[in-house]
Design a protein around this motif. Sequence first.
Motif, mmCIF file in Angstrom:
data_model
loop_
_atom_site.group_PDB
_atom_site.id
_atom_site.type_symbol
_atom_site.label_atom_id
_atom_site.label_comp_id
_atom_site.label_asym_id
_atom_site.label_seq_id
_atom_site.Cartn_x
_atom_site.Cartn_y
_atom_site.Cartn_z
ATOM 1 N N LEU A 1 0.831 -1.198 0.000
ATOM 2 C CA LEU A 1 0.000 0.000 0.000
ATOM 3 C C LEU A 1 0.871 1.255 0.000
ATOM 4 N N PRO B 1 0.130 10.748 -2.510
ATOM 5 C CA PRO B 1 0.193 10.172 -3.858
ATOM 6 C C PRO B 1 0.910 8.831 -3.850
ATOM 7 N N ALA B 2 0.708 8.066 -4.919
ATOM 8 C CA ALA B 2 1.340 6.751 -5.037
ATOM 9 C C ALA B 2 2.837 6.870 -4.857
ATOM 10 N N ALA C 1 2.226 1.334 -3.696
ATOM 11 C CA ALA C 1 1.274 1.551 -4.788
ATOM 12 C C ALA C 1 0.352 2.732 -4.548
ATOM 13 N N GLY C 2 0.164 3.115 -3.290
ATOM 14 C CA GLY C 2 -0.678 4.259 -3.002
ATOM 15 C C GLY C 2 -2.146 3.910 -2.846
ATOM 16 N N PRO C 3 -3.006 4.929 -2.699
ATOM 17 C CA PRO C 3 -4.418 4.715 -2.358
ATOM 18 C C PRO C 3 -5.174 3.827 -3.332
ATOM 19 N N ARG C 4 -4.767 3.785 -4.593
ATOM 20 C CA ARG C 4 -5.509 2.971 -5.552
ATOM 21 C C ARG C 4 -5.461 1.480 -5.200
ATOM 22 N N ALA C 5 -4.490 1.078 -4.380
ATOM 23 C CA ALA C 5 -4.371 -0.337 -3.998
ATOM 24 C C ALA C 5 -5.116 -0.659 -2.706
ATOM 25 N N SER D 1 -8.342 -0.875 -1.610
ATOM 26 C CA SER D 1 -9.435 -1.852 -1.557
ATOM 27 C C SER D 1 -8.922 -3.266 -1.789
ATOM 28 N N ARG D 2 -7.950 -3.414 -2.683
ATOM 29 C CA ARG D 2 -7.410 -4.745 -2.950
ATOM 30 C C ARG D 2 -6.650 -5.281 -1.742
ATOM 31 N N HIS E 1 -6.040 4.661 7.353
ATOM 32 C CA HIS E 1 -6.232 4.217 5.976
ATOM 33 C C HIS E 1 -6.927 2.857 5.917
#
Length: 448
Positions: free
Chosen positions: A349, A442-443, A352-356, A358-359, A387
């Motif tokens: 996390l 940011p990522a 990769a940042g916030p986009r990761a 949920s995964r 987070h």
Amino acid sequence: MTWPDEAVADGSAMTPAHPSRIALFEAVRADRTGPVATRLLGLAHADSPVVRRAALDLLQSLSHEQPWPEAVDAAVARFDDPDEEVRRRAAWLVGHRGRPDLVLSSLGELADPVVRTVLAGALGPTAAHLTGDGLASVRFLAHVETLRAAPPARWQSLDDALLDDAREAAHHLEDTGRIWGEALYGLGREHDTYTLVARLLDDPGTRDIGADLAREACHDWRIAPVRLLPLLVRHHSQKATPALGRALTTAMISEAAMRIHGALLAAVPVTPTTRARRVTSTATAYDSASAAALLAARPVGITRLARAPDIFGALLDAGPLTFRQAAQLYNLTFSRPGRSQADCAPLWLRHAGPRALSRVLALMTPHLADYAVGEHYLAGLARMGGHARLALPAVTALIDRRTRIPVNDSTRDAEMRIDESLLASALSTRRAILAPTDPPSPAGLFPA
């Protein structure tokens, strides 16, 4: 004396992994009509009761692997043995390895209370029809089996019947409180269990049964130690018994019970349960250079890595990961569930940042109640702080469980300690998630 007589007499045949035990089992498995098997059957009738007990234990173990009618016949012949433990073992072998019709006919023909009690216990649900038996321990078992399948309207009358027989049943039935507790737990009767514990503890004749039932409740229900510790302390102070001591020791495993009622134990001579101490690591801290060198020597497809948070944490503190390092972290995170995944998911996390997010959360939350690795996943969520807020329902569900998590460990107390430890970790994780946190970055710059 010749082998296998010597192996049974000196105990080596009863010692796990001992060459004598291995040889005996292999010989019997190879030929159940051979000389070793025949001699072992004969040892069930040896002069020494110690040898007879050991022989029956061995016959029971070997009968577990495949039916052995001759072993059952040898056990039936010991129903009138002068040694109670021999009779108990013989009854257990017949009850669990013999034909149901043989068990039922033996129950009807025999008078020995030890043998009849063990046979009735082996019947399981079939024992429910024995509620009119003349032996209290058999009636008790029959009422327990009836209770397991009874509608709520019958619970009170069955509780009364069990209370009537409990004192006398305990003379021949081991673990009376535990057996009763298992039935109550299966029905979800938590608060009824506390009421029954109080009634049993109030009667000196059933106090030990009440203590055993209290201990079973503590193993099953998380709030039970809080509810029952004051009762146990009061009765232990009046007259200490080993059963009350065991129940107190179990109840004291609960952190909530000790926090609320710990002061009550000041005058009670009970040794508190030993809690394992976490060993503080003395390993040298990694910097980015040493971490990079270590990963350079490891394959890209790595799936396990000790001290992964220290290693990748040092690299992420220094800047973005290289493509190869990111591939290694990806494999550690997504290849398989376990400690490495729990340690590395928060690191992924960060990379990769916030986009990761949920995964990563979907990867972690299914394992929170896993007694083997749940604490590591909870620790990972705690490191993510706010987070991980979307994981709060899963963490809260673990905290709010009324019952202990399913655990397979050496003892019930040990299983309870694991649940308590997992509960403490979940509470700590929830505090960490709810603590104030900075907004996502940011990522590649996700905060530690």
